[in-house]
Design a protein around this motif. Structure first.
Motif, PDB file in Angstrom:
ATOM      1  N   SER A   1      42.405  33.038  47.745  1.00 28.68           N
ATOM      2  CA  SER A   1      41.766  33.761  46.622  1.00 28.68           C
ATOM      3  C   SER A   1      41.539  35.317  47.215  1.00 28.68           C
ATOM      4  N   PHE A   2      41.801  36.415  46.420  1.00 25.21           N
ATOM      5  CA  PHE A   2      41.767  37.645  46.903  1.00 25.21           C
ATOM      6  C   PHE A   2      41.101  38.629  46.025  1.00 25.21           C
ATOM      7  N   VAL A   3      39.917  39.349  46.614  1.00 24.64           N
ATOM      8  CA  VAL A   3      39.256  40.214  46.046  1.00 24.64           C
ATOM      9  C   VAL A   3      40.285  41.481  45.544  1.00 24.64           C
ATOM     10  N   LEU A   4      40.464  42.153  44.391  1.00 24.55           N
ATOM     11  CA  LEU A   4      41.326  43.040  43.985  1.00 24.55           C
ATOM     12  C   LEU A   4      40.447  44.234  44.178  1.00 24.55           C
ATOM     13  N   GLU A   5      41.270  45.015  45.020  1.00 24.12           N
ATOM     14  CA  GLU A   5      40.278  46.509  45.643  1.00 24.12           C
ATOM     15  C   GLU A   5      40.714  47.542  44.505  1.00 24.12           C
ATOM     16  N   GLY A   6      41.850  47.314  43.815  1.00 27.29           N
ATOM     17  CA  GLY A   6      42.314  48.468  42.881  1.00 27.29           C
ATOM     18  C   GLY A   6      43.972  48.170  42.801  1.00 27.29           C
ATOM     19  N   ILE A   7      44.442  49.433  42.157  1.00 26.06           N
ATOM     20  CA  ILE A   7      45.840  49.308  41.676  1.00 26.06           C
ATOM     21  C   ILE A   7      46.845  50.490  42.456  1.00 26.06           C
ATOM     22  N   GLN A   8      47.929  49.937  42.908  1.00 24.80           N
ATOM     23  CA  GLN A   8      48.769  51.047  43.668  1.00 24.80           C
ATOM     24  C   GLN A   8      50.023  50.933  42.656  1.00 24.80           C
ATOM     25  N   ARG A   9      49.880  52.280  41.975  1.00 28.61           N
ATOM     26  CA  ARG A   9      51.045  52.480  40.839  1.00 28.61           C
ATOM     27  C   ARG A   9      52.245  53.030  41.434  1.00 28.61           C
ATOM     28  N   ALA A  10      53.403  52.932  40.890  1.00 31.35           N
ATOM     29  CA  ALA A  10      54.730  53.652  41.257  1.00 31.35           C
ATOM     30  C   ALA A  10      54.322  55.037  41.222  1.00 31.35           C
ATOM     31  N   GLY A  11      54.897  55.788  42.059  1.00 32.04           N
ATOM     32  CA  GLY A  11      54.601  57.432  41.965  1.00 32.04           C
ATOM     33  C   GLY A  11      53.443  57.873  42.607  1.00 32.04           C
ATOM     34  N   GLU A  12      52.527  56.973  43.054  1.00 32.28           N
ATOM     35  CA  GLU A  12      51.323  57.238  43.539  1.00 32.28           C
ATOM     36  C   GLU A  12      51.583  57.513  45.300  1.00 32.28           C
ATOM     37  N   PRO A  13      50.731  58.161  45.788  1.00 36.51           N
ATOM     38  CA  PRO A  13      50.612  58.230  47.275  1.00 36.51           C
ATOM     39  C   PRO A  13      50.473  56.840  47.961  1.00 36.51           C
ATOM     40  N   GLN A  14      50.958  56.582  49.028  1.00 35.76           N
ATOM     41  CA  GLN A  14      50.398  55.369  49.621  1.00 35.76           C
ATOM     42  C   GLN A  14      48.691  55.209  49.894  1.00 35.76           C
ATOM     43  N   LYS A  15      48.265  54.024  49.271  1.00 31.78           N
ATOM     44  CA  LYS A  15      46.849  53.625  49.316  1.00 31.78           C
ATOM     45  C   LYS A  15      46.785  52.667  50.630  1.00 31.78           C
ATOM     46  N   GLN A  16      45.364  52.544  51.070  1.00 32.40           N
ATOM     47  CA  GLN A  16      45.084  51.758  52.073  1.00 32.40           C
ATOM     48  C   GLN A  16      44.250  50.470  51.641  1.00 32.40           C
ATOM     49  N   LEU A  17      44.709  49.323  52.211  1.00 32.97           N
ATOM     50  CA  LEU A  17      43.773  48.194  51.801  1.00 32.97           C
ATOM     51  C   LEU A  17      42.624  48.315  52.671  1.00 32.97           C
ATOM     52  N   GLN A  18      41.384  48.206  52.170  1.00 31.57           N
ATOM     53  CA  GLN A  18      40.355  48.221  53.042  1.00 31.57           C
ATOM     54  C   GLN A  18      39.868  46.998  53.672  1.00 31.57           C
ATOM     55  N   HIS A  19      39.882  45.836  53.460  1.00 27.59           N
ATOM     56  CA  HIS A  19      39.663  44.571  53.693  1.00 27.59           C
ATOM     57  C   HIS A  19      41.059  43.857  53.904  1.00 27.59           C
ATOM     58  N   ALA A  20      41.066  43.170  55.230  1.00 23.95           N
ATOM     59  CA  ALA A  20      42.319  42.283  55.495  1.00 23.95           C
ATOM     60  C   ALA A  20      42.435  41.129  54.644  1.00 23.95           C
ATOM     61  N   HIS A  21      41.425  40.745  53.786  1.00 22.69           N
ATOM     62  CA  HIS A  21      41.524  39.481  53.198  1.00 22.69           C
ATOM     63  C   HIS A  21      41.514  39.746  51.750  1.00 22.69           C
ATOM     64  N   HIS A  22      41.397  41.012  51.335  1.00 25.57           N
ATOM     65  CA  HIS A  22      41.440  41.566  49.770  1.00 25.57           C
ATOM     66  C   HIS A  22      42.937  41.818  49.626  1.00 25.57           C
ATOM     67  N   ALA A  23      43.001  42.094  48.236  1.00 23.80           N
ATOM     68  CA  ALA A  23      44.663  42.405  47.866  1.00 23.80           C
ATOM     69  C   ALA A  23      44.488  43.888  46.892  1.00 23.80           C
ATOM     70  N   LEU A  24      45.671  44.373  46.842  1.00 22.11           N
ATOM     71  CA  LEU A  24      45.735  45.582  45.900  1.00 22.11           C
ATOM     72  C   LEU A  24      46.864  44.984  44.836  1.00 22.11           C
ATOM     73  N   GLU A  25      46.486  45.440  43.387  1.00 19.36           N
ATOM     74  CA  GLU A  25      47.612  45.115  42.608  1.00 19.36           C
ATOM     75  C   GLU A  25      48.634  46.192  42.883  1.00 19.36           C
ATOM     76  N   VAL A  26      49.971  45.820  42.471  1.00 15.97           N
ATOM     77  CA  VAL A  26      50.848  46.597  42.814  1.00 15.97           C
ATOM     78  C   VAL A  26      51.995  46.533  41.905  1.00 15.97           C
ATOM     79  N   MET A  27      52.656  47.581  41.452  1.00 16.09           N
ATOM     80  CA  MET A  27      53.642  47.775  40.321  1.00 16.09           C
ATOM     81  C   MET A  27      55.085  47.986  41.203  1.00 16.09           C
TER      82      MET A  27
END
Ligand code: AMP
Ligand code: MG
Length: 394
Positions: free
Chosen positions: A67-93
Motif C-alpha cells: 500500500s502506497f501513499v500517493l504524493e502527487g501526479i507526474q504528467r507527460a510533458g512535466e519536468p521530472q519530480k522527486q519521490l519524497q518518501h521511499a515507501h510512497h508512490a507518484l501517479e504517472v501517465m
C-alpha cells in the motif's frame, strides 16, 4: 546480339550526373536519402513511463509493502519530480519522465486507489517494469537511416524525431518520353481504321511517376529531319530520354541512325530476348537514351527489366528480387523471355501466375500484372526449375 545480363551491365555503367538537393520533409516522400540520419539524442531521451499507473521504488515491494501513499501526479510533458518518501508512490501517465527515486511502474489495472492510497493487487516481479529505459532503442549518434534508402513513412517519422525539417535527397532526373509512329494518334482522338492511340508514353509516364519522377511527353513523326531537329533539342534539355517505337528493321524505323547522327553513341542495339529484341540504348555527354520497341508489352517489359532497376540504382537503391512460379513454361532455344505475372489468391494463399497473352502487341491481357519474370533461354537451363528473377511493375 547481347544477352540481357550484358545489357544490364552496360546500362549499369552509365551514370547520371545529378547533384543532391535539399527538400522540406513534406516533399521528401519517395525520394532517396543522400545523407545518413543520426540520432541527435538518446532514444528514448529519458526513462519513459509506458503505462498509466503509479511509480514506486521496487525496494519497497521487496520489503513487503503493498500500500502506497500517493504524493502527487507526474504528467507527460512535466519536468521530472522527486519521490519524497521511499515507501510512497507518484501517479504517472504514459509518456511522462519516470520520477526520481522510482524505478518501477505498476499499471492502474493491477491496483485500487482509496482515499489517496494505492493498494497493489498484483506485485511486479522485477524492478524496471513498464519503463522504457533511456537509450534502450538507440544512443545519440547512432545511424537511424542510411544514404540510398527510399524515403517512406518510416523514414519521414525518423527524420522528424531527430529534428530534420529538411532532408538532403538525390536530385530527380529530367525525363522526356516520346512516342514515334505515324499510325499513332492522341488518346482523345477516335482513331481512323488505320490508326491506333499512343498508349506507351502514358504507361512509361506512370512507371516514372511511381518512382516519384515527373516527365514531359512528346510525339514525333517517322521522318528523319523532324526526328533530328526534335531529338537534338531534347538531348540538350533532358537527363533521360525514353523513346518508344522506330528501332526495328522497318524502312521507317529511323531512331538508331538519327540518334547516332546527332552524337548519341550506341552502346547496344538488339538483345537476345522476347519481347523487346530490337531495344536500343545509348548516351552522349549529358543524357542517356533508352529506345524501346513500340509494341506495348515490349516497351513495358524492357522498362521494368532495364530502366527501373537502373533508375533505382542511380538513386542509390539496389534491389534484386527472385520469385517462384510453378507453371509449365516452354523455353525458347536462344532467347530469354520476359513473362508477365499477376498475384492470384485462393482465399488462403497468394501465388504468382503467368498471364498468357497473344504476344508483345497484346496489351489487353496485362491488367493486374505485378511484373515480369525472367525466363532464361533453353541454352542456359538444363533442368526444370521454378525460381526466376522478378522485375516488378510498381
Ligand atoms: P515499332 O516499334 O515502331 O515498329 O512499333 C511496333 C508496334 O507497336 C506497331 O504496331 C506500333 O503501332 C505499336 N506502337 C508503337 N508505339 C506505340 C505506342 N506509343 N502506343 C501503342 N502502340 C504503339
Ligand atoms: Mg513505328
Amino acid at each position: 546480339m547481347i544477352s540481357p545480363q550484358q545489357a544490364e551491365h552496360i546500362i549499369a555503367n552509365c551514370h547520371l550526373k545529378l547533384e543532391p538537393e535539399t527538400v522540406s520533409i513534406e516533399a521528401a516522400l519517395h525520394r532517396t536519402l543522400a545523407e545518413d540520419l543520426y540520432a541527435d539524442h538518446d532514444l528514448p531521451p529519458f526513462n519513459r513511463v509506458m503505462m498509466d499507473g503509479i511509480a514506486i521504488a521496487f525496494r519497497a515491494i521487496e520489503q513487503g509493502i503493498t500500500s502506497f501513499v500517493l504524493e502527487g501526479i507526474q504528467r507527460a510533458g512535466e519536468p521530472q519530480k522527486q519521490l519524497q518518501h521511499a515507501h510512497h508512490a507518484l501517479e504517472v501517465m504514459t509518456g511522462a519522465v519516470c520520477p526520481q527515486g522510482t524505478d518501477t511502474v505498476i499499471p492502474y489495472e493491477q491496483l485500487t486507489i482509496t482515499d489517496g492510497i494505492a493498494h497493489v493487487l498484483e506485485c511486479p516481479a522485477a524492478s524496471g517494469k513498464n519503463i522504457h529505459a533511456r537509450a534502450k532503442d538507440q544512443q545519440a549518434g547512432d545511424c537511424l537511416a542510411r544514404k540510398g534508402v527510399r524515403i517512406g513513412p518510416a523514414e519521414i517519422g525518423i527524420a522528424a524525431s531527430i529534428g530534420k525539417a529538411e532532408l538532403l535527397v538525390n536530385a530527380l532526373p529530367r525525363v522526356a518520353i516520346c512516342s514515334t509512329g505515324d499510325e499513332l494518334v492522341s488518346i482523345t482522338e477516335v482513331p481512323l481504321p488505320h490508326q491506333i492511340r499512343r498508349s506507351n508514353v502514358y504507361a512509361l509516364q506512370a512507371l516514372m511517376r511511381a518512382q516519384g519522377i515527373n516527365s514531359d511527353l512528346a510525339h514525333l513523326p517517322d521522318d528523319a529531319h523532324a526526328l533530328t531537329v526534335a531529338l537534338e533539342k531534347l538531348t540538350a534539355q533532358y537527363d533521360i530520354i525514353l523513346l518508344s517505337g522506330g528501332v526495328s528493321k522497318g524502312k521507317f524505323d529511323l531512331i538508331p541512325e538519327v540518334l547516332e547522327s546527332i552524337g548519341v553513341a550506341c552502346l547496344f542495339h538488339r538483345i537476345a530476348q522476347k519481347p523487346g529484341k530490337p531495344m536500343w540504348f545509348g548516351h552522349n555527354a549529358r543524357c542517356v537514351v533508352f529506345a524501346f520497341p513500340g509494341n506495348p508489352v515490349s516497351t513495358l517489359a524492357c522498362a521494368a527489366r532495364y530502366l527501373l532497376p537502373w533508375i533505382q540504382s542511380q538513386q542509390g537503391l539496389s534491389i534484386s528480387q527472385w520469385v517462384e512460379v510453378h507453371e509449365e513454361i516452354t523455353l525458347l532455344e536462344k532467347l530469354t523471355q520476359f513473362i508477365p505475372v499477376r498475384f492470384v489468391t485462393d482465399g488462403q494463399q497468394s501465388k504468382l501466375a503467368i498471364i498468357r497473352n497473344q504476344g508483345s502487341g497484346d496489351f489487353s491481357a496485362l491488367s493486374g500484372a505485378c511484373g515480369f519474370i525472367e525466363v532464361p533461354s533453353g541454352a542456359d537451363v538444363n533442368d526444370a526449375f521454378n525460381r526466376f528473377r522478378f522485375f516488378p511493375l510498381p
